[in-house]
Motif scaffolding. Structure first.
Motif, PDB file in Angstrom:
ATOM      1  N   HIS A 122       0.822  -1.208   0.000  1.00 53.69           N
ATOM      2  CA  HIS A 122       0.000   0.000   0.000  1.00 53.69           C
ATOM      3  C   HIS A 122       0.857   1.260   0.000  1.00 53.69           C
ATOM      4  CE1 HIS A 122      -3.155   2.826   1.034  1.00 53.69           C
ATOM      5  NE2 HIS A 122      -2.485   3.177   2.118  1.00 53.69           N
ATOM      6  N   ASP A 131       1.349  -2.163   4.820  1.00 51.11           N
ATOM      7  CA  ASP A 131       0.402  -2.979   4.068  1.00 51.11           C
ATOM      8  C   ASP A 131      -0.458  -3.748   5.060  1.00 51.11           C
ATOM      9  OD1 ASP A 131      -0.756  -3.757   1.720  1.00 51.11           O
ATOM     10  OD2 ASP A 131       0.785  -5.189   1.136  1.00 51.11           O
ATOM     11  N   ASN A 132      -1.676  -4.002   4.677  1.00 48.94           N
ATOM     12  CA  ASN A 132      -2.608  -4.768   5.513  1.00 48.94           C
ATOM     13  C   ASN A 132      -2.736  -4.198   6.917  1.00 48.94           C
ATOM     14  OD1 ASN A 132      -3.025  -6.638   3.414  1.00 48.94           O
ATOM     15  ND2 ASN A 132      -1.242  -7.841   4.062  1.00 48.94           N
ATOM     16  N   TYR A 168       3.065 -10.087   6.361  1.00 45.01           N
ATOM     17  CA  TYR A 168       2.325 -11.202   5.765  1.00 45.01           C
ATOM     18  C   TYR A 168       2.585 -12.464   6.597  1.00 45.01           C
ATOM     19  CZ  TYR A 168       2.981  -7.722   2.104  1.00 45.01           C
ATOM     20  OH  TYR A 168       3.049  -6.540   1.407  1.00 45.01           O
TER      21      TYR A 168
END
Length: 789
Positions: free
Chosen positions: A389, A414-415, A494
């Motif tokens: 992102h 991200d996330n 992740y």
């Protein structure tokens, strides 16, 4: 002293790295010296393991077991036979159905067990080749256990201590005990060690053998006294790297008149495998299989049988049912389960789609290339996440060293999570900006640990060093830990999870992600930091790495099209080498135990798919494990190192020559050394040969190069090879002609010239039957960057 199992695990080398030279070419396995033999006598009653100094109390059965001398006295370096050694030792063996018992009686007037290092304690070390195949590779049935005079226990490990493929002793060592022996004044004169080893996965009958070697470590208490050791079978023991010199423990003395105790070993193992778990390291992860009902039914019946069965037939029936249900499991997902894929014993055809359709033109090759990348991610590496992102970077120049470099702080969001790492950018010694860039995947980006390669810097290339692992010593925050702990920046963003979405990404994929994010950081700085506005030419990117980092570099080049040149060094299995052709050879296709014969020497071993998956499980996703042959229910543990091909992975729907081809038309330079046998240099050459038809089809055969250094030196990138990376990059980026000797070096396959493929595989035509019908070559192109620009 009686102790239960501990987990203080020592470390034993994972594969052979030394070159064996000077062996007579006619030497065959039958010519090898035979090891010693120890008969284990059947005893009708189970033994109590207590290491009682008197073998008649309470286990009088030991009186029936003849002792065998452990008497080959060697210096600690295993180079010199010693005389007049003060330590003596014997070993005895008994068995009772599914348990083998060993008793060691050591006479040692100077016992020392205080050291934290297991090899520096007075102790007995037991090496086990459980299935007695005497194959000189660290297979899944090979292992070692060390028990000191004080009862301290350690053993070899695999997978950084993970339980995916546990060390054989962790499942087979049932109990052990150690006790000192004293003279009449109470002074220690030696010690006794006893252990019980499960043999429930072997044929419980007279004549069954276990390969074994016994070593007694004599460690004097005096600080400067030299330690030595006693070997049982061979004075040249090389540990788990080579079991061909070990002796045998042979079951005997059973005449059928005495009943054996029930053998529940395999049933208990399968119950463990089938029990629900959040990690496949300890049991069966649920929710990823098409149908789990049959396993649930068989598991319930197995647990009942374990508690209520009164006959061996009942135990075996329950085990067979559960074993069959486990092997019938099939993973859900977009592609078939690995066990449902067809067998291909040659190099798979890069010009044939998964559905059998043939590539006819460049447009179809682009689709096939995308399919190869998808298959590789699904079945081996895990999927690369989408670009994050947000990514930001900040550069801090170094002012305390003669070497000019910048530390780059990279932050990725991200996330809903944030993580960071710090690569280092080294600038060249001469030339003018913008500089081309070599992205190098390193263990830790640090001037002290990973200084820039002089050939790169002197050649006018900037070097971006990517820290793949954390290093507190060098104050480095890395991409992903080089183990199964799945820590680091990548796994912060992740998290690793074996589930139906395939989030069990391997560490190689994480490192490839880090290299790509390093390029993102340079692009960010070029847009936001005036000092970087014209500093680097980000259209001229090389990615490289060596050994495991070479595997990661190849994967980076496959998945990130920004790299115009990919240069994997010493990558071997899991890198540039196809799994199906392995220079160690799988029986019966090679001359075990000494493998290949080359004009420049013999290959005593090579990393294979079994090694890559078993010893470095964290490199890949968990799907890859299902390509090791473990499909037919059997009364013994499956043998992952035994296949029906010249190598491994015969059901893999691609192989690594196709991964190289998936980079085309971008350039690839494969580096290895002629005597880097443990890393499968021959396999790297086969990867080159298997990918070349695609490069020819695309009209860019000049963009695929092989640099096999023929001067020896083992597992390392040689200065000449580093210089050739620069030479080849200059050719690809600037069209600078290669010198004649360099061109010859980069286009010569010494294995092909030596007739290796003809000798062992029937020639390249047999290995690549599809090559004769490959699509016709397109018109020759210029080096790839000229086309893309």
């Amino acid at each position: 002293m009686r102790q239960q199992l501990t987990s203080n695990i020592g470390f034993v080398g994972l594969f052979i790295a030394a070159l064996i030279c000077g062996l007579p070419s006619a030497l065959a396995p039958s010519a090898l010296a035979q090891g010693k033999m120890l008969e284990a006598i059947f005893t009708p009653a189970p033994l109590h393991i207590d290491a009682h100094p008197d073998p008649a109390q309470p286990n009088a059965e030991w009186r029936h077991a003849a002792p065998s001398q452990i008497a080959l006295c060697m210096n600690a370096a295993m180079t010199t036979r010693l005389e007049d050694c003060k330590v003596t030792a014997t070993v005895q063996a008994l068995w009772n159905g599914p348990l083998l018992y060993l008793r060691f009686t050591v006479t040692d007037p100077d016992i020392s067990t205080a050291s934290d290092v297991d090899t520096k304690r007075s102790s007995v070390e037991i090496y086990v080749d459980h299935y007695d195949d005497k194959f000189p590779k660290f297979e899944e049935d090979d292992g070692s256990v060390m028990i000191s005079a004080a009862g301290q226990q350690t053993g070899n490990r695999t997978n950084a201590g993970l339980a995916y493929y546990p060390a054989v002793w962790t499942t087979h060592l049932q109990s052990y005990a150690a006790a000192l022996r004293n003279d009449s004044t109470g002074h220690p004169i030696g010690y006794t060690i006893e252990l019980a080893w499960s043999i429930g996965d072997l044929s419980l009958k007279n004549g069954t053998k276990l390969g074994m070697e016994f070593i007694v470590h004599a460690v004097p208490s005096a600080p400067n006294a030299a330690p030595y050791q006693l070997n049982w079978s061979s004075e040249k023991s090389n540990g788990t790297n080579d079991n061909t010199m070990w002796g045998d423990v042979v079951l005997g003395g059973y005449y059928g008149s005495s009943p054996m105790q029930l053998n529940t070993f395999m049933l208990q193992e399968n119950i463990r495998k089938a029990s629900p778990s959040s990690t496949s390291a300890t049991g069966m992860v649920r929710g990823i299989w098409k149908d789990e009902a049959a396993v649930d039914r068989a598991l319930a019946a197995a647990r009942t049988a374990l508690q209520t069965a009164t006959t061996q037939a009942q135990i075996d029936a329950a085990n067979t049912a559960l074993d069959t249900a486990l092997r019938a499991l099939r993973r859900s997902g977009k592609y078939p389960d690995p066990y449902d894929l067809r067998t291909v014993n040659t190099l798979p055809d890069p010009f044939t789609f998964f559905n059998g359709k043939k590539v006819r033109n460049e447009a179809e090759w682009d689709k096939r290339r995308a399919e190869i990348k998808d298959l590789a991610q699904y079945y081996e590496f895990g999927y690369m996440p989408a670009p994050p992102h947000l990514l930001t970077a900040e550069s801090t120049p170094n002012t305390n060293s003669a070497q000019h470099y910048n530390t780059i702080s990279v932050t990725v969001e991200d996330n809903g999570k944030s993580a960071s790492f710090k690569p280092i950018l080294y600038l060249p010694n001469h030339g003018t900006p913008p500089y081309p860039v070599i992205v190098e995947e390193d263990f830790a980006a640090s001037p002290r640990f990973a200084p820039p390669n002089r050939a790169f810097i002197d050649g006018g290339y900037a070097v971006l060093s990517i820290p793949t692992s954390d290093s507190a010593r060098f104050n480095v925050t890395g991409i992903a830990s080089d183990d199964g702990n799945h820590t680091g920046a990548f796994f912060t963003l992740y998290p690793y999870q074996l589930d139906s979405t395939g989030n069990d990404r391997g560490v190689l994929l994480a490192w490839a992600w880090g290299a790509s994010r390093g390029v993102d950081a340079l692009e960010y700085l070029a847009a936001h930091d005036p000092a970087y506005a014209h500093l680097l030419d980000l259209h001229k990117l090389v990615v490289t790495g060596f050994s495991r980092w070479g595997k990661a570099a190849l994967l980076t080049g496959i998945l990130d099209d920004r790299f115009m040149l990919t240069a994997p060094g010493g990558s071997g299995s899991g890198g540039a080498a196809p799994y199906r052709y392995d220079s160690f050879g799988n029986r019966p296709f090679r001359h075990a135990p000494f493998g290949n014969v080359y004009p420049w020497g013999r290959s005593p071993g090579a990393e294979s798919m079994g090694d890559h998956v078993r010893h470095q499980t964290h490199n890949s996703n968990e799907m890859i494990r299902r390509f090791l042959n473990d499909v037919t229910p059997a009364p013994v543990e499956p043998r992952m190192y035994q296949t029906g091909t010249w190598g491994y992975g015969d059901r893999l729907p691609f192989d690594h020559h196709e991964e190289i081809a998936a980079i085309a038309p971008r350039a690839v330079l494969i580096d290895n050394t002629n005597d880097d046998y443990a890393d499968n240099a021959e396999g790297d050459a086969i990867g080159y040969e298997g990918a070349m038809p695609v490069y020819r089809f695309l009209g860019v055969p000049q963009n695929l190069a092989l640099d096999l250094f023929m001067g020896g030196g083992g597992h390392s990138l040689k200065p000449a090879q580093a210089q050739n990376i620069v030479n080849f990059a200059n050719f690809v980026f600037y069209g600078k002609p290669l010198a004649d000797d360099v061109r010859t070096q980069l286009t010569t396959d010494p294995y092909r010239n030596a007739g290796t493929y003809d000798t062992y595989y029937g020639g390249l035509q047999t290995m690549m039957p599809w090559a004769s019908t490959a699509p016709r070559a397109a018109l020759p192109r210029q080096p790839v960057l000229k086309k893309l620009e």
